[in-house]
Design a protein around this motif. Structure first.
Motif, mmCIF file in Angstrom:
data_model
loop_
_atom_site.group_PDB
_atom_site.id
_atom_site.type_symbol
_atom_site.label_atom_id
_atom_site.label_comp_id
_atom_site.label_asym_id
_atom_site.label_seq_id
_atom_site.Cartn_x
_atom_site.Cartn_y
_atom_site.Cartn_z
ATOM 1 N N ALA A 66 -12.379 -4.974 4.521
ATOM 2 C CA ALA A 66 -11.145 -4.508 3.898
ATOM 3 C C ALA A 66 -11.471 -3.797 2.586
ATOM 4 C CB ALA A 66 -10.220 -5.684 3.627
ATOM 5 N N VAL A 67 -10.844 -2.657 2.388
ATOM 6 C CA VAL A 67 -11.069 -1.870 1.185
ATOM 7 C C VAL A 67 -9.970 -2.221 0.188
ATOM 8 C CG1 VAL A 67 -11.217 0.467 0.247
ATOM 9 C CG2 VAL A 67 -12.129 -0.027 2.520
ATOM 10 N N GLU A 68 -10.383 -2.552 -0.997
ATOM 11 C CA GLU A 68 -9.435 -2.901 -2.056
ATOM 12 C C GLU A 68 -8.980 -1.628 -2.767
ATOM 13 O OE1 GLU A 68 -8.168 -5.945 -2.823
ATOM 14 O OE2 GLU A 68 -9.222 -6.662 -1.045
ATOM 15 N N PRO A 69 -7.680 -1.462 -2.993
ATOM 16 C CA PRO A 69 -7.189 -0.271 -3.695
ATOM 17 C C PRO A 69 -7.674 -0.233 -5.156
ATOM 18 C CG PRO A 69 -5.381 -1.501 -2.675
ATOM 19 C CD PRO A 69 -6.612 -2.330 -2.543
ATOM 20 N N VAL A 70 -8.062 0.961 -5.590
ATOM 21 C CA VAL A 70 -8.511 1.162 -6.966
ATOM 22 C C VAL A 70 -7.812 2.410 -7.495
ATOM 23 C CG1 VAL A 70 -10.488 1.728 -8.422
ATOM 24 C CG2 VAL A 70 -10.764 0.141 -6.518
ATOM 25 N N ASP A 91 -14.087 7.497 -0.771
ATOM 26 C CA ASP A 91 -12.851 7.838 -1.487
ATOM 27 C C ASP A 91 -11.650 7.009 -1.023
ATOM 28 O OD1 ASP A 91 -14.339 9.814 -2.751
ATOM 29 O OD2 ASP A 91 -13.714 11.379 -1.343
ATOM 30 N N GLU A 92 -11.852 6.150 -0.022
ATOM 31 C CA GLU A 92 -10.716 5.425 0.547
ATOM 32 C C GLU A 92 -10.055 4.485 -0.463
ATOM 33 O OE1 GLU A 92 -9.534 2.770 4.469
ATOM 34 O OE2 GLU A 92 -11.647 3.180 4.064
ATOM 35 N N ALA A 93 -10.847 3.805 -1.290
ATOM 36 C CA ALA A 93 -10.276 2.883 -2.274
ATOM 37 C C ALA A 93 -9.372 3.633 -3.255
ATOM 38 C CB ALA A 93 -11.385 2.140 -3.017
ATOM 39 N N ALA A 129 -5.282 8.519 5.226
ATOM 40 C CA ALA A 129 -6.062 9.046 6.352
ATOM 41 C C ALA A 129 -7.223 9.861 5.816
ATOM 42 C CB ALA A 129 -5.188 9.907 7.260
ATOM 43 N N GLN A 130 -8.333 9.830 6.556
ATOM 44 C CA GLN A 130 -9.504 10.613 6.159
ATOM 45 C C GLN A 130 -9.443 11.977 6.821
ATOM 46 O OE1 GLN A 130 -13.265 8.767 6.970
ATOM 47 N NE2 GLN A 130 -14.424 10.457 6.089
ATOM 48 N N SER A 131 -9.527 13.032 6.009
ATOM 49 C CA SER A 131 -9.540 14.399 6.499
ATOM 50 C C SER A 131 -10.043 15.296 5.381
ATOM 51 C CB SER A 131 -8.137 14.839 6.921
ATOM 52 O OG SER A 131 -8.124 16.206 7.235
#
Length: 191
Positions: A77-81, A139-141, A156-158
């Motif tokens: 799980a990725v934690e938001p930053v 870059d997801e976080a 979403a990744q794009s």
């Protein structure tokens, strides 16, 4: 009966009391009945076991060389930053005017510098759900953090929304969808 004219030798003069003449095998000792029974029982057990195993193998219940099944591992799980070092591009993909500017104010209030946030209109006006796009997995976080700042959005990744002049630039893109318009907003629950 013809008589042979072979010369006599020592084998022609045998004593009369000898019963056996020629080579003979030694007598086999008698097999006991229980030994025969044990061999028969062992053969029966082996044949029954082979029959059961063969049946299970033929029916597919037993596989000699199974192929390993891949195990599904949930991604961590990725934690938001909230990372204000990213540039932010906001595109309004709805027919309602002014949403990009309103959302720019929210992003600037969240800590981004006003000159690192660009707002404008998208080419289409029928984007369904507001989404924060990020280019690389690392870059997801930051995308999740930006989605929280704007009050929730899908991520979403794009790499579609990355600047062409600087492909290494760290940029997040928000595409405003119909879910942010008055017509597409879900009604608040009534109590």
């Amino acid at each position: 009966m013809p008589k042979t004219t072979f010369p006599r030798d020592r084998f022609d003069d045998l004593p009369e009391d000898v019963d056996r003449v020629g080579a003979h095998r030694a007598e086999q000792p008698r097999m006991r009945g229980w030994v025969v029974f044990l061999w028969a029982a062992l053969a029966t057990i082996v044949l029954v076991t082979l029959g059961i195993f063969g049946t299970l193998l033929a029916s597919g219940r037993v596989v000699l060389f199974p192929t390993p099944t891949p195990t599904v591992v949930a991604p961590p799980a990725v934690e938001p930053v909230v990372d204000t070092s990213y540039r932010v591009l906001i595109l309004n993909a709805t027919p309602e005017d002014g949403l990009a500017t309103q959302l720019k104010d929210v992003v600037v209030a969240g800590g981004w510098a006003a000159d690192s946030v660009t707002a404008g209109d998208a080419q289409s006006q029928d984007f369904a759900e507001t989404t924060v796009f990020f280019a690389y997995p690392e870059d997801e976080a930051a995308a999740l953090g930006l989605a929280q700042v704007i009050g929730g959005a899908k991520t979403a990744q794009s790499d579609v929304y990355q600047p062409l002049d600087d492909p290494e630039a760290r940029q997040l893109a928000i595409v405003i969808g119909l879910d942010r318009t008055a017509a597409g907003a879900t009604p608040a629950p009534t109590s």
